[in-house]
Design a protein around this motif. Structure first.
Motif, short mmCIF file in Angstrom:
data_model
loop_
_atom_site.label_atom_id
_atom_site.label_comp_id
_atom_site.label_asym_id
_atom_site.label_seq_id
_atom_site.Cartn_x
_atom_site.Cartn_y
_atom_site.Cartn_z
N THR A 10 5.11 -3.51 1.85
CA THR A 10 4.30 -3.87 0.68
C THR A 10 3.73 -5.28 0.83
OG1 THR A 10 6.39 -4.45 -0.40
CG2 THR A 10 5.42 -2.34 -0.98
N GLU A 11 4.52 -6.18 1.43
CA GLU A 11 4.01 -7.54 1.63
C GLU A 11 2.94 -7.55 2.72
OE1 GLU A 11 6.95 -10.69 2.29
OE2 GLU A 11 5.28 -11.94 2.97
N VAL A 12 3.15 -6.70 3.73
CA VAL A 12 2.11 -6.57 4.78
C VAL A 12 0.79 -6.16 4.14
CG1 VAL A 12 1.39 -5.26 6.82
CG2 VAL A 12 3.78 -6.00 6.60
N TYR A 13 0.85 -5.16 3.25
CA TYR A 13 -0.37 -4.68 2.59
C TYR A 13 -1.02 -5.79 1.76
CZ TYR A 13 1.67 -0.12 3.79
OH TYR A 13 2.21 0.95 4.44
N LEU A 14 -0.18 -6.57 1.10
CA LEU A 14 -0.73 -7.66 0.28
C LEU A 14 -1.46 -8.68 1.15
CD1 LEU A 14 -0.98 -9.17 -2.48
CD2 LEU A 14 1.15 -10.34 -1.89
N ARG A 15 -0.84 -9.07 2.27
CA ARG A 15 -1.48 -10.06 3.16
C ARG A 15 -2.76 -9.50 3.75
NH1 ARG A 15 0.77 -13.97 0.65
NH2 ARG A 15 3.02 -14.12 0.93
N MET A 16 -2.74 -8.22 4.11
CA MET A 16 -3.95 -7.59 4.64
C MET A 16 -5.07 -7.64 3.60
SD MET A 16 -2.37 -4.21 6.55
CE MET A 16 -3.91 -3.72 7.34
N PHE A 17 -4.69 -7.30 2.38
CA PHE A 17 -5.65 -7.30 1.28
C PHE A 17 -6.19 -8.70 1.03
CE2 PHE A 17 -6.59 -7.36 -3.34
CZ PHE A 17 -7.54 -6.35 -3.37
N GLN A 18 -5.31 -9.69 1.11
CA GLN A 18 -5.74 -11.08 0.90
C GLN A 18 -6.67 -11.53 2.02
OE1 GLN A 18 -1.88 -12.99 0.59
NE2 GLN A 18 -2.03 -13.12 -1.65
N LEU A 19 -6.34 -11.13 3.26
CA LEU A 19 -7.21 -11.54 4.37
C LEU A 19 -8.61 -10.94 4.18
CD1 LEU A 19 -6.27 -11.61 8.14
CD2 LEU A 19 -8.54 -11.04 7.37
N GLU A 20 -8.65 -9.66 3.81
CA GLU A 20 -9.95 -9.02 3.60
C GLU A 20 -10.72 -9.65 2.45
OE1 GLU A 20 -11.05 -5.03 4.68
OE2 GLU A 20 -8.99 -4.43 4.15
N GLY A 21 -9.97 -10.14 1.45
CA GLY A 21 -10.62 -10.74 0.30
C GLY A 21 -10.83 -12.24 0.46
N GLN A 22 -10.52 -12.75 1.65
CA GLN A 22 -10.66 -14.18 1.96
C GLN A 22 -9.83 -15.08 1.04
OE1 GLN A 22 -15.11 -14.06 1.87
NE2 GLN A 22 -14.92 -15.15 3.81
N VAL A 23 -8.68 -14.57 0.62
CA VAL A 23 -7.81 -15.41 -0.22
C VAL A 23 -6.42 -15.53 0.40
CG1 VAL A 23 -9.01 -15.06 -2.41
CG2 VAL A 23 -7.30 -13.40 -1.70
N LEU A 24 -6.35 -15.34 1.70
CA LEU A 24 -5.08 -15.52 2.38
C LEU A 24 -4.67 -16.99 2.28
CD1 LEU A 24 -3.16 -13.78 4.21
CD2 LEU A 24 -4.35 -14.76 6.16
N PRO A 25 -3.47 -17.28 1.76
CA PRO A 25 -3.08 -18.69 1.64
C PRO A 25 -2.83 -19.30 3.03
CG PRO A 25 -1.25 -17.26 1.00
CD PRO A 25 -2.41 -16.37 1.28
N ARG A 26 -2.79 -20.63 3.09
CA ARG A 26 -2.41 -21.28 4.35
C ARG A 26 -0.94 -20.97 4.59
NH1 ARG A 26 -5.23 -24.91 6.80
NH2 ARG A 26 -7.26 -25.51 5.99
N ARG A 27 -0.63 -20.73 5.87
CA ARG A 27 0.73 -20.30 6.16
C ARG A 27 1.74 -21.41 5.90
NH1 ARG A 27 4.12 -18.93 10.32
NH2 ARG A 27 3.09 -20.50 11.57
N SER A 28 1.26 -22.64 5.98
CA SER A 28 2.16 -23.78 5.78
C SER A 28 2.45 -24.01 4.30
CB SER A 28 1.56 -25.03 6.41
OG SER A 28 0.23 -25.18 5.93
N GLU A 29 1.63 -23.43 3.45
CA GLU A 29 1.83 -23.66 2.02
C GLU A 29 1.62 -22.38 1.21
OE1 GLU A 29 -2.37 -25.92 1.27
OE2 GLU A 29 -0.85 -26.93 2.50
N ILE A 30 2.44 -21.38 1.53
CA ILE A 30 2.33 -20.11 0.82
C ILE A 30 2.88 -20.26 -0.59
CG2 ILE A 30 3.10 -17.70 0.76
CD1 ILE A 30 3.17 -17.75 3.79
#
Lengths: 59, 294, 59
Positions: B105-125
């Protein structure tokens, strides 16, 4: 006219395809660079990266 | 044909003994043989009848535009979908956003965020926000319904997008609508909920924003989602209404809003099928049997 | 039939387009990640990062 429409569609799809291929190459290069960089940064994690590298490997 | 007395008798018989689905399944199979598929007719079917479970995922994919109506486009488009999915997954792995132990489910969320250009910076999730939790909740339910991870991601994404695009503006009005129908069906209960202050605190978010994901077990939930995916968000109001009606006696005995909230946040999972059936009947009663998807 | 062909073509192009947009966003995300990583590295490498940073900027 139908034949015409089909040809036009094929051309448009071909254009989209080549745009995709171009960006896909860029992303592949960035992807490789990132993997390489990570392997330099923290060697222990390298093993993990290689393990996870297999795409589509969702449990 | 509708006037054929023998057929009506047979349908009534099936209905009594629980084979109501036989004729519906046949008519769905005829619709699914069309090329191109008639999406409008499939929506109408899905609004009127429950989808047989063996065709559910397929019909959802067509209704959500994941599968094209033309069967000779399936291979091409299916290939595009697969590549898109694999590319995103590969990048997130390279970025070490996900690894083999990340929950799907978290994988799906990150995929969705990447597609929506709202993936947070990995250093500050940042911690998950309310919208992320809504997405995760829907993902968890979808994961129980759909086995294949790629299908699952596409269904979650398109369900989420379609729902918010189509019904985003209607969502704020659903609580008022619920009160309206509760007033028609059981004014005493409405009054009780008003007086005790529970009405304002009903679980509107899990009910309406998450479409009952996390509230109903998946076996019942998918019958509600059939209606949502084929074009109705009003059904959500009637499921909420039917939950209230089903537990009327218990709710009338509760005088503190937090007790009501706690109870509704964790309703018994045994008779949810009956609740959904009654909710669909009520929905048909008030909104008519849809000839077109509304 | 003509209308039908047009619809079919539009759907196919839409799917191709969506795949293209996704890979473009992937490139951007990878690029951001690389820049962030390089900035953590020593100054000479940082300069290199700036030089390489241009790579991911897709036209």
């Amino acid at each position: 006219l139908l034949e015409d429409t089909k040809i036009q569609a094929r051309v448009e799809l071909g254009a989209c395809e080549s745009r995709y291929v171009a960006v896909k190459r860029i992303s592949q290069a960035l992807n490789n660079e990132l993997l390489e960089l990570y392997s330099l940064l923290d060697p222990p994690a390298q093993t993990a990266a290689r393990r996870n590298g297999g795409r589509g490997s969702i449990p | 044909m509708a006037d054929d007395p023998q057929r009506n008798f047979r349908s009534a018989y099936y209905e009594k003994v629980g084979f109501r689905g036989v004729e519906e399944k046949k008519s769905l199979e005829i619709l699914l043989k069309d090329n191109p598929l008639d999406v409008e007719k499939l929506s109408t079917f899905s609004q009127r009848f429950p989808l047989p479970s063996m065709y559910r995922i397929h019909v959802w994919k067509v209704l959500l535009g994941i599968l094209p109506p033309h069967s000779d486009s399936h291979a091409l488009v299916g290939g595009y979908r697969r590549e898109q999915y694999e590319n995103i997954l590969e990048a997130l792995e390279a970025m070490r956003f996900i690894n083999s132990s990340t929950p799907n489910t978290e994988v799906y969320l990150r995929m969705f965020q990447l597609e929506g250009q709202v993936l947070p910076r990995r250093s500050e999730i940042p911690p998950m926000g309310e919208e992320d939790e809504d997405f995760l909740s829907i993902s968890r339910a979808m994961e129980e319904i759909v086995v294949n991870p790629m299908d699952c991601y596409w269904l979650i994404k398109c369900f989420h997008n379609q729902f918010n695009t189509k019904f985003g503006d209607s969502l704020p009005h659903l609580p008022k609508s619920l009160q309206h129908y509760l007033n028609q069906e059981e004014p005493r209960l409405l009054n009780h909920l008003k007086i005790t202050g529970a009405l304002a605190q009903l679980p509107y978010n899990p009910w309406f924003n998450r479409c009952f994901a996390g509230t109903l077990p998946e076996s019942s939930l998918q019958r509600v989602w059939d209606k949502v995916i084929s074009g109705s968000c009003k059904i959500l109001v009637f499921v909420g209404l039917e939950i209230l009606l089903s537990y009327k006696i218990i709710l009338m005995g509760m005088n503190r809003p937090e007790v009501v909230v706690k109870f509704l946040g964790n309703i018994p999972q045994e008779n949810t099928d009956a609740i959904v059936t009654k909710a669909i009947d009520l929905w048909h009663k008030y909104c008519g049997t849809p000839m077109h998807s509304v």
